[in-house]
Scaffold this motif. Structure first.
Motif, PDB file in Angstrom:
ATOM      1  N   GLU A  32       6.275  39.874  -0.091  1.00 43.42           N
ATOM      2  CA  GLU A  32       7.565  39.413  -0.596  1.00 43.42           C
ATOM      3  C   GLU A  32       8.566  40.567  -0.709  1.00 43.42           C
ATOM      4  N   HIS A  33       8.314  41.486  -1.616  1.00 41.59           N
ATOM      5  CA  HIS A  33       9.269  42.552  -1.868  1.00 41.59           C
ATOM      6  C   HIS A  33       8.734  43.938  -1.550  1.00 41.59           C
ATOM      7  N   ARG A  34       7.401  44.133  -1.662  1.00 38.20           N
ATOM      8  CA  ARG A  34       6.915  45.513  -1.621  1.00 38.20           C
ATOM      9  C   ARG A  34       5.724  45.744  -0.690  1.00 38.20           C
ATOM     10  N   ILE A  35       4.784  44.802  -0.562  1.00 43.02           N
ATOM     11  CA  ILE A  35       3.468  45.122  -0.014  1.00 43.02           C
ATOM     12  C   ILE A  35       3.156  44.328   1.250  1.00 43.02           C
ATOM     13  N   GLU A  36       2.711  45.032   2.299  1.00 42.33           N
ATOM     14  CA  GLU A  36       2.210  44.421   3.530  1.00 42.33           C
ATOM     15  C   GLU A  36       0.705  44.675   3.580  1.00 42.33           C
ATOM     16  N   SER A  37      -0.072  43.617   3.809  1.00 44.15           N
ATOM     17  CA  SER A  37      -1.514  43.702   3.569  1.00 44.15           C
ATOM     18  C   SER A  37      -2.345  43.238   4.752  1.00 44.15           C
ATOM     19  N   VAL A  38      -3.561  43.787   4.820  1.00 42.59           N
ATOM     20  CA  VAL A  38      -4.595  43.306   5.736  1.00 42.59           C
ATOM     21  C   VAL A  38      -5.766  42.846   4.889  1.00 42.59           C
ATOM     22  N   TYR A  39      -6.234  41.619   5.153  1.00 40.54           N
ATOM     23  CA  TYR A  39      -7.347  41.050   4.388  1.00 40.54           C
ATOM     24  C   TYR A  39      -8.556  40.811   5.296  1.00 40.54           C
ATOM     25  N   ASP A  40      -9.718  41.020   4.730  1.00 41.64           N
ATOM     26  CA  ASP A  40     -10.987  40.589   5.321  1.00 41.64           C
ATOM     27  C   ASP A  40     -11.225  39.182   4.771  1.00 41.64           C
ATOM     28  N   VAL A  41     -11.099  38.164   5.632  1.00 40.52           N
ATOM     29  CA  VAL A  41     -11.059  36.776   5.177  1.00 40.52           C
ATOM     30  C   VAL A  41     -12.445  36.158   5.203  1.00 40.52           C
ATOM     31  N   ARG A  42     -12.795  35.508   4.081  1.00 41.43           N
ATOM     32  CA  ARG A  42     -14.063  34.776   3.983  1.00 41.43           C
ATOM     33  C   ARG A  42     -13.802  33.421   3.339  1.00 41.43           C
ATOM     34  N   PRO A  43     -14.719  32.471   3.527  1.00 38.91           N
ATOM     35  CA  PRO A  43     -14.483  31.114   3.021  1.00 38.91           C
ATOM     36  C   PRO A  43     -14.210  31.101   1.526  1.00 38.91           C
ATOM     37  N   GLY A  44     -13.166  30.385   1.122  1.00 36.55           N
ATOM     38  CA  GLY A  44     -12.859  30.212  -0.282  1.00 36.55           C
ATOM     39  C   GLY A  44     -12.034  31.315  -0.904  1.00 36.55           C
ATOM     40  N   ASP A  45     -11.602  32.286  -0.119  1.00 30.99           N
ATOM     41  CA  ASP A  45     -10.820  33.399  -0.669  1.00 30.99           C
ATOM     42  C   ASP A  45      -9.496  32.918  -1.264  1.00 30.99           C
ATOM     43  N   ASN A  46      -9.056  33.652  -2.276  1.00 30.48           N
ATOM     44  CA  ASN A  46      -7.730  33.457  -2.868  1.00 30.48           C
ATOM     45  C   ASN A  46      -7.041  34.810  -2.889  1.00 30.48           C
ATOM     46  N   PHE A  47      -6.014  34.973  -2.055  1.00 31.24           N
ATOM     47  CA  PHE A  47      -5.323  36.253  -1.951  1.00 31.24           C
ATOM     48  C   PHE A  47      -4.304  36.462  -3.070  1.00 31.24           C
ATOM     49  N   GLY A  48      -4.109  35.453  -3.912  1.00 34.05           N
ATOM     50  CA  GLY A  48      -3.385  35.674  -5.158  1.00 34.05           C
ATOM     51  C   GLY A  48      -1.916  35.317  -5.188  1.00 34.05           C
ATOM     52  N   TRP A  49      -1.265  35.128  -4.039  1.00 33.02           N
ATOM     53  CA  TRP A  49       0.160  34.812  -4.076  1.00 33.02           C
ATOM     54  C   TRP A  49       0.374  33.442  -4.716  1.00 33.02           C
ATOM     55  N   SER A  50       1.317  33.271  -5.613  1.00 34.97           N
ATOM     56  CA  SER A  50       2.333  34.201  -6.048  1.00 34.97           C
ATOM     57  C   SER A  50       2.040  34.787  -7.439  1.00 34.97           C
ATOM     58  N   GLU A  51       0.741  34.959  -7.726  1.00 35.53           N
ATOM     59  CA  GLU A  51       0.319  35.688  -8.919  1.00 35.53           C
ATOM     60  C   GLU A  51       0.130  37.181  -8.614  1.00 35.53           C
ATOM     61  N   ARG A  52      -0.184  37.465  -7.357  1.00 33.47           N
ATOM     62  CA  ARG A  52      -0.429  38.827  -6.923  1.00 33.47           C
ATOM     63  C   ARG A  52       0.336  39.079  -5.614  1.00 33.47           C
ATOM     64  N   GLU A  53       0.765  40.321  -5.435  1.00 40.86           N
ATOM     65  CA  GLU A  53       1.275  40.755  -4.140  1.00 40.86           C
ATOM     66  C   GLU A  53       0.452  41.965  -3.729  1.00 40.86           C
ATOM     67  N   GLY A  54      -0.382  41.779  -2.687  1.00 42.79           N
ATOM     68  CA  GLY A  54      -1.340  42.821  -2.364  1.00 42.79           C
ATOM     69  C   GLY A  54      -2.242  43.061  -3.560  1.00 42.79           C
ATOM     70  N   PRO A  55      -2.592  44.328  -3.858  1.00 44.16           N
ATOM     71  CA  PRO A  55      -3.485  44.616  -4.986  1.00 44.16           C
ATOM     72  C   PRO A  55      -2.735  44.863  -6.291  1.00 44.16           C
ATOM     73  N   PHE A  56      -1.638  44.122  -6.525  1.00 42.48           N
ATOM     74  CA  PHE A  56      -0.818  44.330  -7.717  1.00 42.48           C
ATOM     75  C   PHE A  56      -0.454  42.992  -8.345  1.00 42.48           C
ATOM     76  N   LEU A  57      -0.127  43.050  -9.629  1.00 40.75           N
ATOM     77  CA  LEU A  57       0.401  41.892 -10.331  1.00 40.75           C
ATOM     78  C   LEU A  57       1.815  41.609  -9.839  1.00 40.75           C
ATOM     79  N   PHE A  58       2.101  40.348  -9.553  1.00 42.11           N
ATOM     80  CA  PHE A  58       3.458  39.917  -9.200  1.00 42.11           C
ATOM     81  C   PHE A  58       3.936  38.968 -10.278  1.00 42.11           C
ATOM     82  N   GLN A  59       5.150  39.174 -10.746  1.00 38.60           N
ATOM     83  CA  GLN A  59       5.683  38.375 -11.838  1.00 38.60           C
ATOM     84  C   GLN A  59       6.767  37.451 -11.303  1.00 38.60           C
ATOM     85  N   ARG A  60       6.476  36.159 -11.255  1.00 43.05           N
ATOM     86  CA  ARG A  60       7.482  35.196 -10.802  1.00 43.05           C
ATOM     87  C   ARG A  60       8.681  35.200 -11.747  1.00 43.05           C
TER      88      ARG A  60
END
Length: 688
Positions: free
Chosen positions: A314-342
Motif C-alpha cells: 500500500e504505502h511502504r512495503i513490497e513483499s515476496v511470500y512463500d505461499v502454503r495452503p491456508g496462509d493469511n498475509f495479513g492485509w489490511s491488518e499488516r503490510e509486509g512484516p509490520f502492523l498496518f493501521q487502517r
C-alpha cells in the motif's frame, strides 16, 4: 537509512509466527499505535557485482487502450506484461489492450486472438493500470483438449451481468475468467469456442484479477495437475478494506479451482477437495490463501516446488511470500512484516504488537521498502511496485542458478535473493540489485534501454527455465543471455605495500604518526586553497604508478562515534593534489559529500557512485559506524572505468568513470582522524 538494531527486533518478532490454518474469518481488532510510524522500515537492497547481459528478443506492435485513458501511465507502446510457453513449445505474450500474440522462431509476433474485439464494446483497457486482458495461461493438456484461460475486464453493459459472488458495492468493472477451446490446438490463429468460468465485480479500476496459472511442476496424477490458481486483488479499496480478512468473500485472496470440474457455483468449475477452506462454515471453498492487497505474480521453484508470490504493498512495503495452503498475509491488518493501521492519516507502518503470534499471520520471506523522497506524502504513490519472478533453475546461466529474480516493475530495477535463504519463520532473505549489460559488455539500465523513467518491467520464463524481460514502455522483450561481473578485471602481479614512514607522502607531515605498518592521521585536516577536496591525506610512494588495481587494507575511524559526520578516505588514481579519485567512508550518508565515490579533476569533488539518490538525498548504507577495525577493499578497472568498494567483504559502492586510468593510492580524511594498516595493492604497473 535503516537502524540495524531496530530491524533485528522486527525480524525476531516476525520469526515467531508461522503458517497456520487458524485464519480469522473477519478483520481483527487493531491496537492503537502508541509510537510514530517507522520512517525507514527495511534495509535497502545491496548492490551486487553480478550483472545480466540482455539481448533484444522481440518488438511488439503499438496498441492503444480503450477508451482513451485519462491516466497517462496507461499510454505505453504496448502493454505486454507476460511471456510464457505453450505445452507444444510455442511462445505467447498477452497485451492488456486486448491482443494475444504468438512468437515465431524469428522473434516476430503475430496475432493469435483479439480478446478486446471478442468482448467489445464492454471490454475496457483504458481505465486503471490492471484493466484489459491481463493474463493468459494454457491447460497442461492443451495439445489434446485445446483449452486455455484468459482474464479480462468489462464495464458498461457488462456491469449488468450476474457475478459468481456478490460484487463489491459500487463495482466499477468486472473481472472475467474465460475458458477458450481451440478447434485445432496447433493452429497459429485461434478458431473455436469460449465460455465464462468466473466473474467478479471489483469496486475500483485497480487490484482486480492479476495472474492466473497452472502449476508447471505438477505431473499427471498429482492433486495439483490441471488446477488453476487465480490471484484476486482487494478491488482497490485500499486501507479501508476488510474484505481480504473475510473468508466469505473472494477479494484479496488466492483462489484455486478445477476449471474442468462442476461442483462450484453454477457448475462452471470445480472446487478441489484438498483446498484448505473446504467444509469450513461460512468460508469459500475456492480460497487457497487470504490477506492480500494486490497479489501480482506467482511462480513455483522447479527444484523445491515451493510457490512464491510477489505482493504489491500500500504505502511502504513490497513483499515476496512463500505461499502454503491456508496462509493469511495479513492485509489490511499488516503490510509486509509490520502492523498496518487502517484510517491512520500518517500512512505508515508500525512494529508488530507483542501478542502478534496469536493471529497466525504469514510474513514475507523477502521485502523492500519505498523510501519516498523527503516531503513526499506517504499516502500517495511513490512510484514503486514489485513484480514477482522466478527461481532460476535453467542451464545457460550457472551464476544465476538457485536465485529468485524479480523486479521493481515501475523503475526497472532487477533484484535477486538466494532461494535457499527464503525461509518462513526466519530472518528475511537479503535482496541484491543486479546490474544490466548490453551484449557488447557496456553497463546500462533498463530505464536507458527503454528510454523512459517508467519502465513497466516484468520477468518471463520459457519451458527450459530461461529468463526474459518484458517492458511496456517500448513494447520490447529482451532475453537474459548471459552474466557478467562488475569490476572483475585482471590487475596484474605488481604488488606494493606500506611498511613505514618512508613509503608515505603526507600533505601535512606534522599531522601524521607512523607505527609499524600503520599510518595514523592523528590531527584533523584543514581546508586548503583550490578545489573542494579532502583536507588531509598521505600518498603511498612505494613502487611505480599503477593502472588497474585492487587495494586492500584495514581501516579505523578514531573520531568519537558520537560525531555523525566522521569519515576517512581511500585515494586511488592519484596524479596530483587536484587530480584523483577517492572513496569516502562515513557514518553519515545523508548529504552529497559523504559516503560515496568521488573524482577531483582540477575542480570541486564530483560524486560518481551509483548509490547516491539526489531526490532522496541519501547514498549507500553508512560504511563505518563504530571504532573497530574494518576490512576495506577498492577495485579500480582502468580499461572499463569500473570501481567497486567493499567493507568487510560486502559491496557498498560502485561507480563507472574513465577520468583517470593510472596513478597512486593513499589514505586520509577531511577533518577527522583515523588510521590504516596492512595496506597492500595488487595492480598493473604503468611501466609494465
Amino acid at each position: 537509512m535503516s537502524n540495524p538494531a531496530r530491524w533485528l527486533v522486527t525480524i525476531a518478532s516476525a520469526a515467531l509466527v508461522a503458517a497456520s490454518l487458524a485464519v480469522p474469518h473477519t478483520a481483527t481488532a487493531q491496537p492503537t499505535p502508541v509510537a510514530d510510524p517507522i520512517q525507514d522500515p527495511l534495509p535497502d537492497p545491496i548492490p551486487s557485482t553480478l550483472g545480466i547481459t540482455v539481448d533484444e528478443f522481440a518488438q511488439f506492435p503499438r496498441t492503444e487502450p480503450v477508451p482513451a485513458p485519462t491516466d497517462q501511465r496507461l499510454m505505453r507502446h504496448a502493454r505486454i506484461n507476460h511471456l510464457g510457453e505453450l505445452p507444444d513449445g510455442r511462445m505467447y505474450v498477452p497485451d492488456l489492450n486486448g491482443k494475444m500474440y504468438l512468437l515465431g522462431d524469428d522473434g516476430v509476433a503475430h496475432l493469435y486472438l483479439d480478446i478486446g474485439a471478442a468482448f467489445a464494446p464492454e471490454f475496457i483497457s483504458g481505465r486503471g493500470l490492471g484493466s484489459g486482458s491481463g493474463f493468459i495461461t494454457f491447460h497442461p493438456d492443451f495439445t489434446r483438449n485445446g483449452k486455455f484461460y484468459t482474464v479480462h475486464t468489462e464495464w458498461g453493459a457488462g456491469l449488468t451481468e450476474p457475478t459468481t459472488y456478490p460484487a463489491q458495492p459500487g463495482a466499477a468493472f468486472h473481472g472475467i475468467i474465460t475458458e477458450w477451446t481451440a478447434t485445432d490446438p496447433s493452429a497459429d490463429t485461434f478458431s473455436g469456442t469460449s465460455r465464462q468460468v468466473l466473474r467478479l465485480g471489483f469496486r475500483s479500476q485497480v487490484h482486480g484479477f492479476q495472474q492466473i496459472d497452472f502449476n508447471p511442476t505438477a505431473r499427471p496424477g498429482d492433486a495439483e495437475y490441471g488446477v488453476l490458481y487465480l490471484a484476486a486483488g482487494d478491488g482497490g479499496l485500499g486501507a479501508s478494506s476488510t474484505d481480504p480478512q473475510n473468508t466469505a468473500t473472494p477479494y484479496g485472496t488466492l483462489l484455486r479451482i478445477d476449471p474442468l470440474g462442476h461442483n462450484g457455483p453454477g457448475g462452471a468449475y470445480g472446487i478441489p477437495a484438498d483446498n484448505p477452506f473446504v467444509g469450513r462454515p461460512g468460508a469459500l471453498g475456492e480460497i487457497y490463501a487470504i490477506g492480500m492487497r494486490d497479489p501480482h505474480r506467482f511462480s513455483w521453484d522447479p527444484a523445491t516446488r515451493r510457490m512464491y508470490l510477489g505482493h504489491i504493498g500500500e504505502h511502504r512495503i513490497e513483499s515476496v511470500y512463500d505461499v502454503r495452503p491456508g496462509d493469511n498475509f495479513g492485509w489490511s491488518e499488516r503490510e509486509g512484516p509490520f502492523l498496518f493501521q487502517r484510517g491512520d492519516a500518517r500512512c505508515g507502518v508500525y512494529p508488530l504488537p507483542s501478542d502478534d503470534a496469536q493471529y497466525g499471520y504469514t510474513y514475507p520471506v523477502a521485502a523492500f521498502d519505498h523510501n519516498p523522497p523527503p516531503g513526499h506524502p506517504l499516502c500517495s504513490d511513490s512510484g514503486h511496485a514489485i513484480s514477482g519472478g522466478f527461481v532460476y533453475r535453467g542451464d545457460d546461466l550457472p551464476h544465476l542458478r538457485g536465485k529468485y529474480l524479480f523486479t521493481d516493475l515501475v523503475d526497472g530495477r532487477i533484484f535477486y535473493t538466494e532461494a535457499s535463504e527464503m525461509r518462513r519463520g526466519r530472518p528475511m532473505a537479503q535482496i541484491y540489485q543486479l546490474m544490466v549489460y548490453t551484449p557488447d559488455g557496456q553497463r546500462t539500465t533498463m530505464r536507458d534501454l527503454v528510454g523512459d523513467d517508467r519502465v513497466d518491467l516484468r520477468i518471463g520464463q520459457d519451458a527450459e527455465g530461461e529468463l526474459y524481460l518484458i517492458a511496456k514502455a517500448n513494447g520490447k522483450i529482451w532475453k537474459v543471455a548471459g552474466t557478467q561481473r562488475f569490476a572483475d578485471c585482471r590487475t596484474g602481479h605488481t604488488r606494493v605495500s606500506a611498511d613505514g614512514p618512508r613509503d608515505w607522502a603526507p600533505v601535512t607531515p606534522a599531522k601524521w604518526r607512523f607505527r609499524g605498518d600503520q599510518a595514523i592521521l592523528a590531527e584533523a585536516g584543514e581546508a586548503r586553497p583550490g578545489p573542494r577536496r579532502p583536507f588531509e591525506y598521505a600518498v603511498l610512494t612505494d613502487g611505480p604508478e599503477l593502472t588497474s588495481a585492487r587495494i586492500s587494507a584495514e581501516v579505523r575511524l578514531d573520531t568519537p562515534v558520537e560525531v555523525s559526520n566522521r569519515d576517512v578516505i581511500v585515494v586511488f588514481g592519484y596524479q596530483s593534489d587536484t587530480r584523483y579519485y577517492y572513496a569516502h567512508l562515513s557514518t553519515d550518508n545523508t548529504i552529497y559529500p559523504h559516503n560515496g565515490i568521488f573524482v577531483v579533476d582540477d575542480a570541486d569533488r564530483l560524486r560518481i557512485d551509483d548509490q547516491w539518490d539526489q531526490t532522496l538525498s541519501y547514498g549507500a548504507a553508512p560504511a563505518i559506524t563504530d571504532a573497530d577495525w574494518h576490512d576495506v577493499a577498492v577495485t579500480h578497472c582502468a580499461d572499463t572505468g569500473e570501481i567497486a568498494v567493499r567493507v568487510d567483504g560486502e559491496l557498498v559502492m560502485t561507480a563507472l568513470d574513465r577520468t583517470f586510468a593510472q596513478g597512486r593510492v593513499g589514505f586520509g580524511s577531511f577533518d577527522n582522524i583515523g588510521r590504516v594498516r596492512d595496506l597492500t595493492v595488487a595492480a598493473t604497473s604503468v611501466r609494465g
